[in-house]
Motif scaffolding. Structure first.
Motif, PDB file in Angstrom:
ATOM      1  N   GLY A  41       0.815  -1.206   0.000  1.00  0.00           N
ATOM      2  CA  GLY A  41       0.000   0.000   0.000  1.00  0.00           C
ATOM      3  C   GLY A  41       0.847   1.253   0.000  1.00  0.00           C
ATOM      4  N   ALA A  42       1.925   1.253   0.781  1.00  0.00           N
ATOM      5  CA  ALA A  42       2.779   2.447   0.878  1.00  0.00           C
ATOM      6  C   ALA A  42       3.558   2.680  -0.412  1.00  0.00           C
ATOM      7  N   LEU A  43       4.166   1.616  -0.953  1.00  0.00           N
ATOM      8  CA  LEU A  43       4.963   1.759  -2.172  1.00  0.00           C
ATOM      9  C   LEU A  43       4.097   1.884  -3.413  1.00  0.00           C
ATOM     10  N   GLY A  44       2.892   1.307  -3.353  1.00  0.00           N
ATOM     11  CA  GLY A  44       2.020   1.300  -4.524  1.00  0.00           C
ATOM     12  C   GLY A  44       1.553   2.667  -4.946  1.00  0.00           C
ATOM     13  N   GLY A  45       1.529   3.626  -4.024  1.00  0.00           N
ATOM     14  CA  GLY A  45       1.123   4.976  -4.388  1.00  0.00           C
ATOM     15  C   GLY A  45       2.147   5.667  -5.266  1.00  0.00           C
ATOM     16  N   HIS A  46       3.403   5.206  -5.235  1.00  0.00           N
ATOM     17  CA  HIS A  46       4.475   5.853  -5.988  1.00  0.00           C
ATOM     18  C   HIS A  46       4.893   5.028  -7.209  1.00  0.00           C
ATOM     19  N   ARG A  47       5.058   3.734  -7.020  1.00  0.00           N
ATOM     20  CA  ARG A  47       5.519   2.871  -8.114  1.00  0.00           C
ATOM     21  C   ARG A  47       4.654   1.602  -8.154  1.00  0.00           C
ATOM     22  N   PRO A  48       3.376   1.736  -8.539  1.00  0.00           N
ATOM     23  CA  PRO A  48       2.463   0.593  -8.459  1.00  0.00           C
ATOM     24  C   PRO A  48       2.869  -0.594  -9.315  1.00  0.00           C
ATOM     25  N   TYR A  49       3.334  -0.333 -10.547  1.00  0.00           N
ATOM     26  CA  TYR A  49       3.623  -1.457 -11.432  1.00  0.00           C
ATOM     27  C   TYR A  49       4.934  -2.153 -11.070  1.00  0.00           C
ATOM     28  N   THR A  50       5.850  -1.439 -10.477  1.00  0.00           N
ATOM     29  CA  THR A  50       7.057  -2.088  -9.974  1.00  0.00           C
ATOM     30  C   THR A  50       6.689  -3.094  -8.896  1.00  0.00           C
ATOM     31  N   VAL A  51       5.804  -2.678  -7.978  1.00  0.00           N
ATOM     32  CA  VAL A  51       5.358  -3.574  -6.914  1.00  0.00           C
ATOM     33  C   VAL A  51       4.569  -4.743  -7.496  1.00  0.00           C
ATOM     34  N   LEU A  52       3.647  -4.468  -8.420  1.00  0.00           N
ATOM     35  CA  LEU A  52       2.789  -5.514  -8.975  1.00  0.00           C
ATOM     36  C   LEU A  52       3.600  -6.578  -9.712  1.00  0.00           C
ATOM     37  N   PHE A  53       4.517  -6.161 -10.578  1.00  0.00           N
ATOM     38  CA  PHE A  53       5.295  -7.139 -11.344  1.00  0.00           C
ATOM     39  C   PHE A  53       6.288  -7.890 -10.459  1.00  0.00           C
ATOM     40  N   THR A  54       6.904  -7.187  -9.507  1.00  0.00           N
ATOM     41  CA  THR A  54       7.832  -7.862  -8.593  1.00  0.00           C
ATOM     42  C   THR A  54       7.115  -8.914  -7.759  1.00  0.00           C
ATOM     43  N   SER A  55       5.959  -8.536  -7.218  1.00  0.00           N
ATOM     44  CA  SER A  55       5.197  -9.468  -6.385  1.00  0.00           C
ATOM     45  C   SER A  55       4.691 -10.650  -7.191  1.00  0.00           C
ATOM     46  N   ALA A  56       4.269 -10.406  -8.430  1.00  0.00           N
ATOM     47  CA  ALA A  56       3.792 -11.500  -9.288  1.00  0.00           C
ATOM     48  C   ALA A  56       4.904 -12.510  -9.545  1.00  0.00           C
ATOM     49  N   THR A  57       6.090 -12.001  -9.855  1.00  0.00           N
ATOM     50  CA  THR A  57       7.234 -12.885 -10.131  1.00  0.00           C
ATOM     51  C   THR A  57       7.611 -13.694  -8.894  1.00  0.00           C
ATOM     52  N   MET A  58       7.696 -13.018  -7.756  1.00  0.00           N
ATOM     53  CA  MET A  58       8.118 -13.694  -6.535  1.00  0.00           C
ATOM     54  C   MET A  58       7.074 -14.700  -6.050  1.00  0.00           C
ATOM     55  N   THR A  59       5.789 -14.381  -6.198  1.00  0.00           N
ATOM     56  CA  THR A  59       4.746 -15.331  -5.797  1.00  0.00           C
ATOM     57  C   THR A  59       4.865 -16.625  -6.600  1.00  0.00           C
ATOM     58  N   PHE A  60       5.077 -16.491  -7.911  1.00  0.00           N
ATOM     59  CA  PHE A  60       5.248 -17.665  -8.775  1.00  0.00           C
ATOM     60  C   PHE A  60       6.456 -18.492  -8.344  1.00  0.00           C
ATOM     61  N   LEU A  61       7.576 -17.822  -8.089  1.00  0.00           N
ATOM     62  CA  LEU A  61       8.791 -18.540  -7.709  1.00  0.00           C
ATOM     63  C   LEU A  61       8.667 -19.196  -6.333  1.00  0.00           C
ATOM     64  N   VAL A  62       8.036 -18.502  -5.397  1.00  0.00           N
ATOM     65  CA  VAL A  62       7.875 -19.053  -4.041  1.00  0.00           C
ATOM     66  C   VAL A  62       6.991 -20.295  -4.067  1.00  0.00           C
ATOM     67  N   LEU A  63       5.882 -20.244  -4.803  1.00  0.00           N
ATOM     68  CA  LEU A  63       4.991 -21.406  -4.881  1.00  0.00           C
ATOM     69  C   LEU A  63       5.690 -22.585  -5.559  1.00  0.00           C
ATOM     70  N   GLY A  64       6.443 -22.303  -6.613  1.00  0.00           N
ATOM     71  CA  GLY A  64       7.188 -23.375  -7.268  1.00  0.00           C
ATOM     72  C   GLY A  64       8.200 -24.015  -6.330  1.00  0.00           C
ATOM     73  N   ALA A  65       8.889 -23.184  -5.558  1.00  0.00           N
ATOM     74  CA  ALA A  65       9.864 -23.709  -4.601  1.00  0.00           C
ATOM     75  C   ALA A  65       9.176 -24.506  -3.493  1.00  0.00           C
ATOM     76  N   LEU A  66       7.994 -24.055  -3.063  1.00  0.00           N
ATOM     77  CA  LEU A  66       7.267 -24.766  -2.012  1.00  0.00           C
ATOM     78  C   LEU A  66       6.838 -26.152  -2.491  1.00  0.00           C
ATOM     79  N   ALA A  67       6.471 -26.258  -3.753  1.00  0.00           N
ATOM     80  CA  ALA A  67       6.103 -27.568  -4.303  1.00  0.00           C
ATOM     81  C   ALA A  67       7.296 -28.522  -4.320  1.00  0.00           C
TER      82      ALA A  67
END
Length: 410
Positions: A271-297
């Motif tokens: 929420g704090a970073l999204g007001g300034h650089r929303p797409y940086t946060v969105l794309f970074t989080s999307a990439t990391m969520t995918f990698l974290v779930l793959g690693a958890l499997a």
């Protein structure tokens, strides 16, 4: 008069106190949505049903949010927002009392559906109240705080509920949530300011017209995918921890606490970073969520790695939610209630579909790893709506500039 005042008043320099009151209400709502994940084995054993069937308590709740949130947003559109929030908490309490008193599973599912209707009504209105009270500059930050109530539920409410469920039985947390909701209803009614008078009356037609903006639908698609990926895994995290990782049932609340702390940090940081650089946060989080779930499997048999990955899943998986809701409300600025409600519904479309498919994989050769595999596959889809939304927003200023320059060229 009131409308003119709202338009000319300077933007607040700090978050108004109502933001924290709304976050407290969302804390209760978030606790009930995810608490079943922490007491799934105990609930199934007490009711004499398979764990996969007990998981329907999560799916039915999500379906109730999907259907109920936009419907309740329209039904309560002309009510004072303070009254809507109060009534939602009272119905929320009633649903928990019904579930705590019965052992008839269909009735429990019905109570969960009723509770979801109340939760959907509360979240949709709370998002609008928080966003408008904070002003455009702090809207994303306010959404991070309010949604942080839900994340705090994961960090504190769900682990405490899981522990209480193991000690008192699964009905104990339901009684506790009912009592807290009744107390919260009193505070919400007294502390949330009434709607200003003198402005234009809410219009269902205007709310629906706001959905013509294609960016709203891209946000909704992203919201569904991000929750579907994370919560497909999280909904069945308890059996994964006890069977794959080899942790005792008593350790599950501590792992849930790790997820919740990560989600709380992620929601507030997003929420704090999204007001300034929303797409940086969105794309970074999307990439990391995918990698974290793959690693958890791949590494769910390693206890230390699994606990770390569960915390990271909360951190990255929930960091995009305040940005997505803030964007939906912003794109439908003149009629935000339905857009906010549909965003909440979209989150739960993902939860319902993700948890349903994840539950089916328990009976396959994948076993308790299946839900994490499902979550990884869903996470890969997140880049589609996100990419289209980024492109559409980049092109919008160019189109507006051409419109302005066109008469001069002629």
């Amino acid at each position: 008069m009131a409308t003119d005042t709202e338009q000319t008043a300077p933007a607040p320099s700090r978050l108004p106190f109502v933001t924290w009151i709304l976050a407290a209400g969302v804390f209760l709502m978030g606790t009930t949505e995810f608490i079943v994940a922490g007491i799934l084995p105990e609930t199934a054993e007490d009711l004499g049903i398979p764990v996969a069937d007990a998981g329907l308590m999560i799916t039915v709740f999500a379906v109730g949010m999907i259907v109920g949130t936009p419907v309740m947003a329209i039904v309560t559109l002309k009510l004072q927002r303070r009254l809507t929030l109060t009534l939602a908490l009272l119905v929320f309490a009633l649903g928990h009392i019904i579930a705590a008193l019965t052992s008839v599973f269909p009735l429990i599912l019905g109570a969960r559906f009723l509770t979801a209707l109340a939760t959907g009504a509360f979240w949709a209105v709370a998002a609008v109240v928080a966003s408008k009270a904070a002003g455009a500059r702090l809207a994303s930050t306010a959404m991070g705080i309010v949604l942080g109530g839900g994340m705090l539920a994961n960090a504190l409410g769900v682990p405490l509920g899981s522990f209480a469920g193991q000690v008192l039985g699964w009905r104990g947390p339901f009684w506790g949530l009912a009592v807290l909701a009744l107390i919260a209803a009193v505070f919400i009614h007294r502390l949330v300011e009434p709607d200003p008078s003198g402005g234009p009356l809410p219009s269902v037609r205007r709310e629906i017209a706001a959905l013509k903006d294609g960016r709203v639908w891209l946000v909704l698609a992203g919201a569904a995918i991000v929750c579907g990926s994370s919560l497909a895994a999280y909904s069945f995290i308890s059996p994964l921890l006890t069977e794959n990782t080899g942790l005792p049932a008593s350790a599950v609340p501590l792992v849930l606490l790790t997820y919740g702390v990560g989600a709380l940090i992620g929601s507030n940081a997003g929420g704090a970073l999204g007001g300034h650089r929303p797409y940086t946060v969105l794309f970074t989080s999307a990439t990391m969520t995918f990698l974290v779930l793959g690693a958890l499997a791949l590494f769910s048999h390693n206890a230390v790695v699994t606990v770390i990955l569960v915390g990271l899943l909360g951190l990255f998986g929930m960091s995009t939610n305040p940005i997505l809701i803030s964007k939906a409300v912003g794109f439908a600025d003149h009629a935000p209630t339905l857009a906010s409600a549909l965003t909440t519904s979209a989150f739960n479309v993902g939860t319902a579909i993700g948890s349903w498919i994840a539950g089916l994989t328990l009976a396959t050769s994948l076993g308790v790893t299946g839900p994490v595999v499902v979550g990884t596959a869903i996470a890969a889809l997140y880049f589609l709506p996100l990419g289209f939304l980024f492109r559409k927003e980049r092109l919008s200023p160019l189109r507006r500039r051409r419109v302005v320059e066109a008469p001069e060229e002629v």
